[in-house]
Structure formats: C-alpha cells, structure tokens
Design a protein around this motif. Sequence first.
Motif, PDB file in Angstrom:
ATOM      1  N   PRO A  11       0.820  -1.217   0.000  1.00  0.00           N
ATOM      2  CA  PRO A  11       0.000   0.000   0.000  1.00  0.00           C
ATOM      3  C   PRO A  11       0.848   1.258   0.000  1.00  0.00           C
ATOM      4  O   PRO A  11       1.997   1.263   0.439  1.00  0.00           O
ATOM      5  N   LEU A  12       0.255   2.329  -0.496  1.00  0.00           N
ATOM      6  CA  LEU A  12       0.922   3.624  -0.569  1.00  0.00           C
ATOM      7  C   LEU A  12       0.097   4.661   0.179  1.00  0.00           C
ATOM      8  O   LEU A  12      -1.129   4.682   0.079  1.00  0.00           O
ATOM      9  N   ARG A  13       0.772   5.514   0.903  1.00  0.00           N
ATOM     10  CA  ARG A  13       0.069   6.632   1.528  1.00  0.00           C
ATOM     11  C   ARG A  13      -0.048   7.810   0.565  1.00  0.00           C
ATOM     12  O   ARG A  13      -0.996   8.569   0.593  1.00  0.00           O
ATOM     13  N   ASP A  14       0.977   7.984  -0.267  1.00  0.00           N
ATOM     14  CA  ASP A  14       1.015   9.090  -1.217  1.00  0.00           C
ATOM     15  C   ASP A  14       1.183   8.499  -2.609  1.00  0.00           C
ATOM     16  O   ASP A  14       2.189   7.844  -2.896  1.00  0.00           O
ATOM     17  N   LEU A  15       0.208   8.718  -3.481  1.00  0.00           N
ATOM     18  CA  LEU A  15       0.268   8.179  -4.833  1.00  0.00           C
ATOM     19  C   LEU A  15       1.205   8.975  -5.736  1.00  0.00           C
ATOM     20  O   LEU A  15       1.561   8.529  -6.821  1.00  0.00           O
ATOM     21  N   GLY A  16       1.640  10.139  -5.274  1.00  0.00           N
ATOM     22  CA  GLY A  16       2.549  10.956  -6.051  1.00  0.00           C
ATOM     23  C   GLY A  16       1.838  11.793  -7.099  1.00  0.00           C
ATOM     24  O   GLY A  16       0.682  11.537  -7.462  1.00  0.00           O
ATOM     25  N   GLY A  29       7.500  11.046 -14.420  1.00  0.00           N
ATOM     26  CA  GLY A  29       7.922  10.625 -13.096  1.00  0.00           C
ATOM     27  C   GLY A  29       6.825  10.900 -12.104  1.00  0.00           C
ATOM     28  O   GLY A  29       5.878  11.654 -12.382  1.00  0.00           O
ATOM     29  N   GLU A  30       6.932  10.261 -10.951  1.00  0.00           N
ATOM     30  CA  GLU A  30       6.015  10.523  -9.844  1.00  0.00           C
ATOM     31  C   GLU A  30       6.764  11.350  -8.812  1.00  0.00           C
ATOM     32  O   GLU A  30       7.760  10.894  -8.245  1.00  0.00           O
ATOM     33  N   LEU A  31       6.291  12.553  -8.583  1.00  0.00           N
ATOM     34  CA  LEU A  31       6.917  13.428  -7.582  1.00  0.00           C
ATOM     35  C   LEU A  31       6.150  13.316  -6.271  1.00  0.00           C
ATOM     36  O   LEU A  31       4.930  13.464  -6.234  1.00  0.00           O
ATOM     37  N   ARG A  32       6.881  13.029  -5.220  1.00  0.00           N
ATOM     38  CA  ARG A  32       6.316  13.018  -3.869  1.00  0.00           C
ATOM     39  C   ARG A  32       7.082  14.030  -3.026  1.00  0.00           C
ATOM     40  O   ARG A  32       8.314  14.069  -3.053  1.00  0.00           O
ATOM     41  N   ALA A  67       9.837   4.877  -2.610  1.00  0.00           N
ATOM     42  CA  ALA A  67       9.752   6.332  -2.743  1.00  0.00           C
ATOM     43  C   ALA A  67       8.822   6.923  -1.696  1.00  0.00           C
ATOM     44  O   ALA A  67       9.111   7.961  -1.089  1.00  0.00           O
ATOM     45  N   ASP A  68       7.704   6.262  -1.453  1.00  0.00           N
ATOM     46  CA  ASP A  68       6.736   6.714  -0.458  1.00  0.00           C
ATOM     47  C   ASP A  68       7.369   6.759   0.931  1.00  0.00           C
ATOM     48  O   ASP A  68       7.194   7.720   1.698  1.00  0.00           O
ATOM     49  N   ALA A  69       8.130   5.713   1.271  1.00  0.00           N
ATOM     50  CA  ALA A  69       8.776   5.656   2.585  1.00  0.00           C
ATOM     51  C   ALA A  69       9.834   6.747   2.734  1.00  0.00           C
ATOM     52  O   ALA A  69       9.974   7.354   3.803  1.00  0.00           O
ATOM     53  N   LEU A  70      10.591   7.006   1.689  1.00  0.00           N
ATOM     54  CA  LEU A  70      11.604   8.063   1.740  1.00  0.00           C
ATOM     55  C   LEU A  70      10.957   9.426   1.945  1.00  0.00           C
ATOM     56  O   LEU A  70      11.458  10.256   2.716  1.00  0.00           O
ATOM     57  N   THR A  71       9.829   9.655   1.270  1.00  0.00           N
ATOM     58  CA  THR A  71       9.152  10.936   1.406  1.00  0.00           C
ATOM     59  C   THR A  71       8.650  11.145   2.827  1.00  0.00           C
ATOM     60  O   THR A  71       8.693  12.256   3.367  1.00  0.00           O
ATOM     61  N   ARG A  72       8.187  10.080   3.460  1.00  0.00           N
ATOM     62  CA  ARG A  72       7.726  10.205   4.851  1.00  0.00           C
ATOM     63  C   ARG A  72       8.881  10.528   5.787  1.00  0.00           C
ATOM     64  O   ARG A  72       8.655  10.953   6.926  1.00  0.00           O
ATOM     65  N   ILE A  75      12.398  13.360   2.562  1.00  0.00           N
ATOM     66  CA  ILE A  75      13.101  13.471   1.292  1.00  0.00           C
ATOM     67  C   ILE A  75      12.076  13.498   0.161  1.00  0.00           C
ATOM     68  O   ILE A  75      11.231  12.617   0.070  1.00  0.00           O
ATOM     69  N   ALA A  76      12.142  14.507  -0.692  1.00  0.00           N
ATOM     70  CA  ALA A  76      11.320  14.484  -1.896  1.00  0.00           C
ATOM     71  C   ALA A  76      11.799  13.333  -2.778  1.00  0.00           C
ATOM     72  O   ALA A  76      12.983  12.979  -2.763  1.00  0.00           O
ATOM     73  N   THR A  77      10.888  12.735  -3.522  1.00  0.00           N
ATOM     74  CA  THR A  77      11.286  11.638  -4.402  1.00  0.00           C
ATOM     75  C   THR A  77      10.738  11.853  -5.806  1.00  0.00           C
ATOM     76  O   THR A  77       9.609  12.311  -5.991  1.00  0.00           O
TER      77      THR A  77
END
Length: 288
Positions: A11-16, A29-32, A67-72, A75-77
């Motif tokens: 699962p993802l919290r942020d779909l980007g 790209g998907e920016l988070r 990427a979602d975990a890094l953003t939390r 860090i922007a991804t």
Amino acid sequence: MLRAGDVDTLPLRDLGRRIAYGPDSLQFGELRLPTAPDEPRVPIAIVLHGGCWISSFATVRNTAPLADALTRQGIATWNVEYRRSDSPGGGWPGTFQDAAAAADYVRVLARQFPIDTTRIVLLGHSAGGQLALWLAGRHRLAATSPLAGGMPLPVRGVLSLGGVTDLEEFAKRQPNGCGRGVSALLGAPPDSVPSRVREASPILRVPLGVRTAHIAGEDDRIAPAPVQQAYRRAAETAGDSTAVIVSVPGGHFEVIAPHTNAGQTVVGLALAAVGRSPRRSPPGSSPR
C-alpha cells in the motif's frame, strides 16, 4: 523471499504527482513531497525501477513503496518511468536519454517546488541500479557519444539496490534470464558493440567521484557478492575509495520493500547520503 508482484501490491500513503519530463507517454515521473517539511528546501532522491530493461517486467509501481517511505522521512522523491528496450524509441540510446532527461528535469521541478538541488541521491534497483550508476558518471562521457548531452546535476551519492554493475558479465551469467535484456538494451550482443559497453557498463565508467553503496540480499542472484566486490575493486583501482557493500537478509526484492529490514537499511542509507536524520516513525514503516 519477495517477488516483484509482491512489492507492487504494497500500500501507498502518497500516490505521487505524475509529471511529464518528455513528450512520450513513458517519459514521466512521480513526484512526492514531504508533508510538514522541517526545512525550507528538501533533498531529493531520484529513483529508478528495474525490470531487465523490458517493459513487461516492472514499472514505477515497483519502486513506489520505497519512494513513499523516503518521502515520509523528509526526502522528496522523483520516481522515474522510462522507455525500455522493447518500447518505441527505447533501448540504445533512448533508455539512457530518458534517464538523463528525467534527472535533468529536477531543475525544472525545483523552480516549482521546494527542492534542494545540491542534495540529490540516486537510487536504482536491478537494471535501474545500472542506470543510476551510469547517471552519476555521465558527465565524463565524450561529447561525441550518443549518450552525451544535457546538464548533469552533481549528486551526493548512489545507492545501487541489487544493481547490475557489469553488463558483459551479467549477459554471460544469465543468458536465459534477465541478462538477455542486455543485448536489447545495447542494440546488439555486448561482444559485438564494445564501444557501447564502454559507455554504458558501470564497472567501466569508474571513477564516479561520489560515494556509492551496493545493497543486496544475501540470496540475491542478480547482484551476488563476487560481482559487487569486483565493482568495488575496479572503483578503488580507478580512484574511487568510497564503494561500500551492504549485505542484507532476503533476495532481490526485499531492498525495495520498506517494511523489511533490508528496505529500512536502504532508507537509512539514503537519509545519510543527504545529511538527514530519521524522523520518529520507523524509516520503513508502511500501512499494512
């Protein structure tokens, strides 16, 4: 051990936010961006998925949980899609040109969003590891190379996650597996296009001049320890003294699954590369 499809279902919290960096449907790209950032401009991780350079094997969904975990963690991804060898315009040189264009597009993103372009880390999984390492050294390409061009931004480091570091070795070791994608990527068998191998194979592109870390599962057949060690020896011989090898539990896909110990190790290394400390929530925590 996890499979690619297992990671795709996390699962993802942020779909980007999907943003195009070129006109093709695969050039996006998907920016988070972190919520409630604790600094005016945040570092960014450029993330490249794997999949043997073949479109049916993986997409940005495979690296979205990482990427979602890094953003939390602040860090922007920029989770990059690109044309593969079986996509119109992909292979040689299109796949490389897409990776370069996506990385250069961070400049454009930084004009619209609070991104610090002096703190960039590259993360690539499997075939994406090859592209991430290649990106870090593309500023050294000859001007006559079809892969040259653009305006490469300096990076703080590269994390190769079960990455392919030697295209010739990989093609020979897995001729009937993922390694068969090498010939499609280069447009011909490696031994028939030595100049392309020299321009594309990470082990032949050293020194990079930046810190690299190679993280792979103990049972990873794509990036076994001897191959990682061969890259480190080549890097050190060329003058790179900062190639680090990290062995983690699992196989090829645990490194991009943030709920695993391997995935949490990757998140921690990415934070260290851009000078951030972990937030209070566990680095790889993910809704189940």
